[in-house]
Design a protein around this motif. Structure first.
Motif, short mmCIF file in Angstrom:
data_model
loop_
_atom_site.label_atom_id
_atom_site.label_comp_id
_atom_site.label_asym_id
_atom_site.label_seq_id
_atom_site.Cartn_x
_atom_site.Cartn_y
_atom_site.Cartn_z
N GLY A 54 0.81 -1.21 0.00
CA GLY A 54 0.00 0.00 0.00
C GLY A 54 0.83 1.25 0.00
N ASP A 55 0.12 2.38 0.07
CA ASP A 55 0.79 3.68 0.01
C ASP A 55 1.64 3.93 1.23
OD1 ASP A 55 -0.43 4.15 -2.42
OD2 ASP A 55 -2.16 5.16 -1.52
N GLN A 56 1.23 3.39 2.36
CA GLN A 56 1.97 3.62 3.61
C GLN A 56 2.28 2.26 4.24
OE1 GLN A 56 0.11 6.38 6.23
NE2 GLN A 56 1.69 6.24 7.81
N LEU A 57 3.54 2.08 4.58
CA LEU A 57 3.96 0.81 5.19
C LEU A 57 3.24 0.61 6.51
CD1 LEU A 57 7.82 0.78 4.56
CD2 LEU A 57 6.07 -0.48 3.32
N SER A 58 2.75 -0.62 6.71
CA SER A 58 2.09 -0.96 7.97
C SER A 58 2.74 -2.22 8.53
CB SER A 58 0.60 -1.23 7.74
OG SER A 58 0.42 -2.39 6.94
N ALA A 59 2.53 -2.45 9.83
CA ALA A 59 3.10 -3.64 10.47
C ALA A 59 2.59 -4.90 9.81
CB ALA A 59 2.78 -3.63 11.96
N ARG A 60 1.27 -4.95 9.52
CA ARG A 60 0.70 -6.14 8.90
C ARG A 60 1.29 -6.38 7.52
NH1 ARG A 60 -3.90 -9.04 9.13
NH2 ARG A 60 -3.31 -9.21 11.32
N GLY A 61 1.38 -5.34 6.73
CA GLY A 61 1.92 -5.50 5.37
C GLY A 61 3.36 -5.95 5.36
N VAL A 62 4.18 -5.33 6.22
CA VAL A 62 5.60 -5.70 6.30
C VAL A 62 5.74 -7.15 6.77
CG1 VAL A 62 7.76 -5.27 7.54
CG2 VAL A 62 6.45 -3.36 6.58
N GLU A 63 4.93 -7.50 7.77
CA GLU A 63 4.99 -8.87 8.29
C GLU A 63 4.60 -9.87 7.22
OE1 GLU A 63 2.94 -11.45 11.93
OE2 GLU A 63 2.70 -9.28 11.83
N ASP A 64 3.56 -9.58 6.47
CA ASP A 64 3.12 -10.50 5.43
C ASP A 64 4.18 -10.68 4.35
OD1 ASP A 64 0.76 -10.86 6.74
OD2 ASP A 64 -0.47 -9.65 5.39
N LEU A 65 4.80 -9.59 3.94
CA LEU A 65 5.82 -9.68 2.90
C LEU A 65 7.05 -10.42 3.41
CD1 LEU A 65 6.69 -9.08 0.05
CD2 LEU A 65 7.50 -6.83 0.80
N LEU A 66 7.43 -10.15 4.65
CA LEU A 66 8.54 -10.91 5.25
C LEU A 66 8.27 -12.40 5.19
CD1 LEU A 66 9.41 -8.85 8.48
CD2 LEU A 66 10.98 -9.34 6.60
N TRP A 67 7.06 -12.78 5.62
CA TRP A 67 6.72 -14.20 5.66
C TRP A 67 6.77 -14.81 4.26
CZ3 TRP A 67 3.31 -17.61 3.56
CH2 TRP A 67 3.25 -18.87 4.18
N ALA A 68 6.19 -14.11 3.28
CA ALA A 68 6.14 -14.63 1.92
C ALA A 68 7.54 -14.86 1.37
CB ALA A 68 5.37 -13.66 1.02
N VAL A 69 8.47 -13.96 1.67
CA VAL A 69 9.83 -14.10 1.14
C VAL A 69 10.59 -15.22 1.85
CG1 VAL A 69 12.07 -12.94 0.93
CG2 VAL A 69 9.98 -11.74 0.28
N VAL A 70 10.49 -15.30 3.18
CA VAL A 70 11.28 -16.31 3.89
C VAL A 70 10.70 -17.71 3.72
CG1 VAL A 70 12.11 -14.63 5.57
CG2 VAL A 70 10.12 -16.04 6.14
N MET A 71 9.47 -17.83 3.21
CA MET A 71 8.92 -19.15 2.90
C MET A 71 9.37 -19.65 1.52
SD MET A 71 7.31 -20.27 5.51
CE MET A 71 8.44 -19.30 6.55
N LEU A 72 9.98 -18.80 0.73
CA LEU A 72 10.44 -19.22 -0.59
C LEU A 72 11.53 -20.29 -0.47
CD1 LEU A 72 10.81 -15.79 -2.42
CD2 LEU A 72 9.25 -17.63 -3.07
N PRO A 73 11.47 -21.34 -1.28
CA PRO A 73 12.61 -22.28 -1.34
C PRO A 73 13.91 -21.55 -1.66
CG PRO A 73 10.71 -23.21 -2.46
CD PRO A 73 10.34 -21.79 -2.12
N GLU A 74 13.83 -20.52 -2.47
CA GLU A 74 15.01 -19.74 -2.81
C GLU A 74 15.68 -19.16 -1.57
OE1 GLU A 74 16.24 -15.90 -5.63
OE2 GLU A 74 14.15 -16.58 -5.53
N TYR A 75 14.86 -18.84 -0.56
CA TYR A 75 15.41 -18.32 0.70
C TYR A 75 15.96 -19.45 1.56
CZ TYR A 75 15.74 -16.01 5.23
OH TYR A 75 16.21 -15.53 6.43
N GLN A 76 15.22 -20.53 1.70
CA GLN A 76 15.53 -21.57 2.67
C GLN A 76 16.59 -22.55 2.21
OE1 GLN A 76 12.07 -23.47 4.33
NE2 GLN A 76 10.91 -21.58 4.41
N ILE A 77 16.96 -22.50 0.96
CA ILE A 77 17.93 -23.45 0.42
C ILE A 77 19.24 -22.75 0.11
CG2 ILE A 77 18.44 -24.95 -1.56
CD1 ILE A 77 15.50 -25.66 -1.66
N VAL A 78 20.33 -23.39 0.49
CA VAL A 78 21.67 -22.92 0.11
C VAL A 78 21.95 -23.54 -1.25
CG1 VAL A 78 24.09 -22.79 0.76
CG2 VAL A 78 22.33 -22.92 2.54
N ARG A 79 21.99 -22.71 -2.28
CA ARG A 79 22.06 -23.25 -3.64
C ARG A 79 23.02 -22.45 -4.48
NH1 ARG A 79 15.87 -22.55 -5.40
NH2 ARG A 79 16.62 -23.44 -7.33
#
Length: 843
Positions: free
Chosen positions: A818-843
């Protein structure tokens, strides 16, 4: 957290390829799954349940050279890959497995075995359970073992000619291997992929965006070698990452079975410092096997279990099993009960090794029953020499340590370098790494790594540097889906999951939400010698009299000091020394003890709350006649207000300024009090003493002048080592770490599972611990000055994945935030990125 996500977050997850089943999106599904898991029966014992069953009914026709009907049970690979008739078992699917079909068939032409007794219902159920559990197999076991005996002595192979300008010795060996098999050379990875891989492998952390950017812009041709050197030069980050590997391998931990009852000792402080200073591995092994002090004794002493234990769980047998597995990659567990059917080791050899440690005659037991023979202390490879069975235990251990680290013992160096290769490359040259009786897929590579390791002073960092600098390490990784059941073929490094500790450390690094208190009972960091030299000591050696005449042998005294802190302190450190023995209590809790006045103890004392506190020290003079006794104590508390938490691998430096108003100093002097009344073991007095008297500074302070430098070093370590982000390897395992694969270290673990468990998936999707880290992190990140959603997204991608988001990824993220960063939005994006196999795998 997930089941509360808004539609934008779910849309973002879909774009990234993250899928959640309906069952993972409800709290009730979590509890139901855990209950089901808890109700599972005890796992099938392959060695003692499955092997006898297959030997009884199957191996006569389907093992070794006999493959009737095209089926072989000789190895797990034979069983799973099958033949022209297909696999014998379908992993995890007993009802779909050919093996189950034929053992329950009533067709006379199909039933197995074709003659003799059929399998009982109990035996069929056992096979079904075994297959449903994944048909686990003892590493290295075959019903007819191959005629292979690993070489004992080291061998330095002649290196093949370089191909295509690839001159690194590892690449020369690998390139020849690939050419002989008509296999392509794996292509190299980009600088960004290499940087992320190297940072995670060598320090366990992600590259900071500024450092990554600097590396990517570097035009020097040797920039990768320079980066490897820089990462390995960070002694503390290296030590705190590799501590995980060594704790697993040496079954060392901060709590668990045996610690409460005193049946187990940590080697944590010794291990940490050994890694920080990069102690040569041969010295490391000698100190483990023949401990020069109590600090490293816990490994050979194992766990003293309470109550009656089987013959295979005595500390003597644990000793034989531990040194065989950890240091030589030999499975001695079967041979501790009976002659091994996995490899060549015999019962008497296991007991002979155990007898080296034994302090009394050791009776041999077969399958927990005595056989009327006493073990003779013997080493496994007499070609290199033998221990003196008649020598005292301490001398036998010293002799064993010498034999283990003998220059001609190539098994020690091959085993260790194979473990390091596995950690960086995802698959051992011998695999699994505890099956060193198994033939390597490339003997020249294994022999080169071992001989090079010894030639370079048993330097662990040298071998890591050697591997990381190869094109083999820097090539594109092989990514497997599911369990690999094929015969191994080298095709580049294999992608690996982050360890539990890496995953949590990187979450803390991303979010700035790491805790500040550690569970490991040692001081972090590496001392700067210049800081120690600048440090001025202010304490005096004290006792209950001036020292004239000397104190009586066995004299014990209680010393106390009460003090008040005007504000809470995050950290404090102290040095304590006592001629001869001390126990220190802080506010009634035992903090430290020691019995060697030549080695002063450095201790951490923070955090402490605002208000009154009490130090209580019990000092004891030892010896056979009157002799000098003395106690020395000096503590400094950092009164600086709680400010920014250190993040990543950026240490926060402190200067040794004892005169600063930000430092509270407490020293042993005449303001202390002493009493002849002693507290109980818990630090509490049965009756509060009424005979407290002022402590007396000793007349001859120079008696202990020889340890002045050590006192300075210890106090500097306790107070002025730079602060860093807390690391998960320094904490006790919590439920999240357990579900992510951190083992119970009652047993040695050299390889953690690389597959995703149901419990782990649930914890990542719905777990409260991950949710709290990301929730706290969103608050921390919102406190930074972001120009907008795009800048935050670009930072997150660069920090987490070492790349910029694609145009589509950026657009969706900006829309979601959204136009203004919020705790919920930041938290959701953090979760989406760290759930990526690209994040969790050393490749």
């Amino acid at each position: 957290m997930i089941y509360l996500m808004n539609a934008k977050a779910l849309r973002w997850m879909a774009l990234l390829g993250i899928s959640l089943t309906a069952s993972t999106m409800t709290e009730s599904s979590i509890s139901g799954t855990n209950i089901a898991a808890a109700a599972d029966p005890k796992p099938v014992d392959f060695s003692h349940e499955v092997v006898p069953l297959l030997k009884k009914h199957c191996v006569k026709c389907h093992a070794g050279d006999s493959k009737k009907g095209g089926f072989s049970f000789n190895t797990r690979q034979d069983l799973v890959e099958g033949s022209e008739n297909g696999p014998v078992v379908e992993l995890g699917k007993a009802d779909a497995s050919r093996l189950i079909d034929v053992v329950i068939s009533t067709d006379a032409d199909e039933r197995m075995p074709p003659e003799g007794d059929r399998l009982s219902r109990v035996e069929v159920d056992l096979l079904k359970r075994w297959i449903n559990e994944g048909a686990k197999w003892e590493d290295g076991f075959a019903f007819k073992a191959p005629a292979y005996e690993p070489p004992l002595r080291p061998r330095k192979p002649e290196l093949p000619a370089a191909r295509q300008g690839r001159t690194h010795p590892i690449d020369r060996i690998i390139d020849q291997h690939l050419t002989q098999r008509n296999q392509p050379t794996p292509p190299p990875v980009s600088d960004a992929v290499f940087a992320r891989r190297a940072w995670l492998d060598l320090t366990g952390l992600l590259p900071e965006p500024e450092k990554l950017s600097k590396f990517l812009k570097d035009s020097r041709t040797d920039k990768r070698a320079r980066l490897i050197d820089d990462l390995l030069a960070d002694d503390v980050a290296y030590a705190e990452h590799w501590l995980t590997f060594w704790n697993d391998l040496l079954r060392n931990d901060y709590d668990g079975t045996g610690f409460i009852t005193g049946g187990r000792k940590q080697i944590s402080g010794w291990l940490y410092q050994s890694l920080v200073i990069n102690k040569p591995y041969d010295q490391f092994v000698r100190e483990l096997i023949a401990p020069p002090s109590e600090d490293s004794r816990g490994f050979i002493e194992g766990i003293k279990w309470r109550g009656e234990v089987s013959a295979g769980q005595t500390v003597e047998i644990q000793f034989a099993q531990s040194i065989s597995q950890s240091l030589l990659g030999i499975n001695m567990k079967c041979a501790s009960c009976h002659d091994s059917f996995i490899d060549r080791w015999k019962l008497e050899e296991a007991y002979g090794l155990a007898a080296i440690y034994a302090t009394k005659p050791l009776e041999i037991h077969r399958c927990d029953k005595p056989i009327g023979k006493t073990a003779t202390a013997t080493w496994l490879f007499p070609e290199l020499g033998q221990v003196d069975a008649g020598a005292p235990p301490a001398e036998r251990l010293k002799q064993l340590a010498g034999l283990l680290t003998h220059p001609e013992n190539g098994r020690l160096t091959r085993t260790m370098t194979n473990r390091l290769w596995h950690r960086l490359m995802g698959h051992g040259v011998v695999h699994p790494t505890d099956s060193m009786q198994t033939e390597p897929w490339n003997a020249d590579l294994l022999d080169f790594l071992g001989s090079d390791f010894a030639e370079h002073g048993y330097d662990l960092k040298h071998t890591l540097r050697l591997i990381a600098n190869s094109q083999a390490y820097q090539s594109r990784s092989e990514i497997l889906s599911g369990e690999d059941i094929r015969a191994y073929q080298y095709a580049g490094p294999r992608a690996r999951r982050m360890t539990a500790e890496q995953f949590i450390d990187t979450l803390w690094q991303l979010t700035g939400s790491a805790p500040t208190k550690m569970d490991a009972k040692f001081l972090r960091g590496k001392l700067d010698p210049e800081l120690a030299r600048q440090l001025k000591l202010g304490a005096q050696w004290i006792w209950s009299s001036t020292g004239q005449p000397p104190a009586a042998a066995g004299e014990k005294r209680s010393f106390r000091k009460k003090f008040t802190l005007d504000q809470a302190v995050d950290r404090g450190g102290a040095v304590i020394d006592c001629d001869n023995k001390f126990t220190l209590y802080v506010d009634g809790k035992k903090v430290a003890s020691g019995d060697n006045w030549n080695v002063p103890s450095a201790i951490s004392l923070g955090p402490l709350a605002k208000g009154e506190h009490e130090l209580l020290i019990v000092g004891e003079n030892q010896g056979d006649s009157p002799n000098p006794a003395g106690l020395y104590f000096e503590a400094r508390f950092d009164n600086k207000p709680r400010g920014d938490k250190p993040s990543g691998d950026k240490p926060k430096s402190d200067k040794p300024d004892s005169h600063s108003q930000s430092v509270t100093t407490i020293v042993s002097d005449s303001s202390w009090e002493w009493s002849a009344t002693l507290p109980r073991d818990n630090g509490k007095f049965a009756k509060v003493p009424d005979d407290w008297q002022p402590a007396v500074p000793l007349a001859n302070q120079g008696t202990w002048a020889a340890v002045t430098g050590e006192l300075q070093n210890a106090l500097a370590r306790a107070n002025h080592v730079p602060m860093r982000m807390m690391r998960a390897a320094l904490l006790k395992a919590d439920p999240l770490m357990r579900s992510l694969g951190r083992p119970n270290r009652d047993q040695i673990v050299s390889m953690r599972p690389n597959d995703l468990s149901t419990l782990e998936a649930l914890d990542l999707a719905n777990g409260s611990q991950v949710a709290k880290i990301l929730s706290d992190g969103s608050s921390n990140l919102l406190a930074r000055d972001w120009r907008g959603a795009a800048e935050f997204t670009e930072w997150l991608y660069l920090q987490a994945l070492c790349r910029q988001p694609s145009t589509e990824e950026l657009a969706i993220a900006v829309e979601m935030l959204g136009d203004q960063l919020s705790a919920r939005g930041v938290e959701d994006l953090l979760w989406a990125v760290v759930m990526l196999p690209e994040y969790q795998i050393v490749r």
